[in-house]
Design a protein around this motif. Structure first.
Motif, PDB file in Angstrom:
ATOM      1  N   GLY A  24       0.765  -1.045   0.072  1.00 31.96           N
ATOM      2  CA  GLY A  24       0.082   0.065   0.020  1.00 31.96           C
ATOM      3  C   GLY A  24       0.849   1.163  -0.024  1.00 31.96           C
ATOM      4  O   GLY A  24       1.702   1.398   0.844  1.00 31.96           O
ATOM      5  N   ILE A  75       1.107   5.415   0.134  1.00 26.96           N
ATOM      6  CA  ILE A  75       0.359   6.603   0.685  1.00 26.96           C
ATOM      7  C   ILE A  75       0.958   7.689  -0.113  1.00 26.96           C
ATOM      8  O   ILE A  75       1.847   7.958  -0.743  1.00 26.96           O
ATOM      9  CB  ILE A  75       0.711   6.729   2.183  1.00 26.96           C
ATOM     10  CG1 ILE A  75       1.927   6.787   2.618  1.00 26.96           C
ATOM     11  CG2 ILE A  75      -0.190   5.462   2.774  1.00 26.96           C
ATOM     12  CD1 ILE A  75       2.288   6.944   4.097  1.00 26.96           C
ATOM     13  N   VAL A  95       0.724   9.357  -4.816  1.00 22.44           N
ATOM     14  CA  VAL A  95       0.713   7.810  -4.841  1.00 22.44           C
ATOM     15  C   VAL A  95       1.113   7.322  -6.151  1.00 22.44           C
ATOM     16  O   VAL A  95       2.027   6.360  -6.325  1.00 22.44           O
ATOM     17  CB  VAL A  95      -0.606   7.254  -4.379  1.00 22.44           C
ATOM     18  CG1 VAL A  95      -0.830   5.799  -4.717  1.00 22.44           C
ATOM     19  CG2 VAL A  95      -0.892   7.617  -2.759  1.00 22.44           C
ATOM     20  N   LEU A 132      -7.688   5.301   7.608  1.00 29.24           N
ATOM     21  CA  LEU A 132      -6.381   4.497   7.221  1.00 29.24           C
ATOM     22  C   LEU A 132      -5.387   4.717   8.444  1.00 29.24           C
ATOM     23  O   LEU A 132      -5.745   4.842   9.524  1.00 29.24           O
ATOM     24  CB  LEU A 132      -5.791   5.116   5.916  1.00 29.24           C
ATOM     25  CG  LEU A 132      -6.478   5.062   4.620  1.00 29.24           C
ATOM     26  CD1 LEU A 132      -6.051   6.011   3.510  1.00 29.24           C
ATOM     27  CD2 LEU A 132      -6.584   3.566   4.393  1.00 29.24           C
ATOM     28  N   GLU A 176      -4.989   5.331  -0.138  1.00 25.93           N
ATOM     29  CA  GLU A 176      -3.714   4.099   0.057  1.00 25.93           C
ATOM     30  C   GLU A 176      -4.113   3.338  -1.243  1.00 25.93           C
ATOM     31  O   GLU A 176      -5.459   2.965  -1.630  1.00 25.93           O
ATOM     32  CB  GLU A 176      -3.765   3.247   1.286  1.00 25.93           C
ATOM     33  CG  GLU A 176      -2.642   2.450   1.250  1.00 25.93           C
ATOM     34  CD  GLU A 176      -2.535   1.891   2.727  1.00 25.93           C
ATOM     35  OE1 GLU A 176      -2.060   0.585   2.771  1.00 25.93           O
ATOM     36  OE2 GLU A 176      -3.120   2.303   3.936  1.00 25.93           O
TER      37      GLU A 176
END
Length: 136
Positions: free
Chosen positions: A34, A36, A56, A118, A126
């Motif tokens: 993931g 960010i 991202v 999150l 994410e």
């Protein structure tokens, strides 16, 4: 070559994604954790979904390059937003990037969920990814 398509036997996708993606045997799957919305120096790109999504996707592009791949090798993107109020900013940033990455469509598979929160309160986006990298 990675094959992406949406058969006519199901409803058309409601966004920029393909229902099916086939990875050929001469590729290996790489999993991207993931990501960010932080800049390379670790600072948050901004408080809004648009800024964080752009960061991202820029990070994802750098990770693809590090793996010997590019956006054309993305198999699936899984996105998480910390509230429906972030949908417009997220979608606008995704559309901008996908227009550059996929000028003729042929998008990867994609899922999007809205979650309560999150890992940190300031994070609103994410994104995880699966990548099919050609074997060398």
């Amino acid at each position: 070559m990675i094959q992406r398509w949406s058969p006519e036997t199901v409803a058309a996708p409601i966004g920029p994604y393909s229902h099916l993606v086939r990875v050929p045997a001469d590729h290996e799957l790489v999993v991207v954790s993931g990501q960010i919305g932080v800049l390379p120096d670790g600072d948050l790109a901004g408080p809004d979904a648009g800024s964080q999504t752009r960061a991202v996707l820029a990070n994802l592009e750098r990770l693809l390059e590090a793996a010997g791949a590019g956006p054309e090798h993305l198999v699936k993107i899984f996105s998480m937003l910390s509230g429906t109020e972030h949908l417009d900013g997220f979608r606008a940033a995704m559309r901008e990037t996908f227009t550059r990455w996929y000028p003729e469509a042929g998008w990867p598979a994609q899922s999007l969920i809205v979650v309560a929160a999150l890992a940190r309160p300031e994070l609103v986006v994410e994104v995880e990814a699966l990548v099919a990298v050609p074997r060398r």
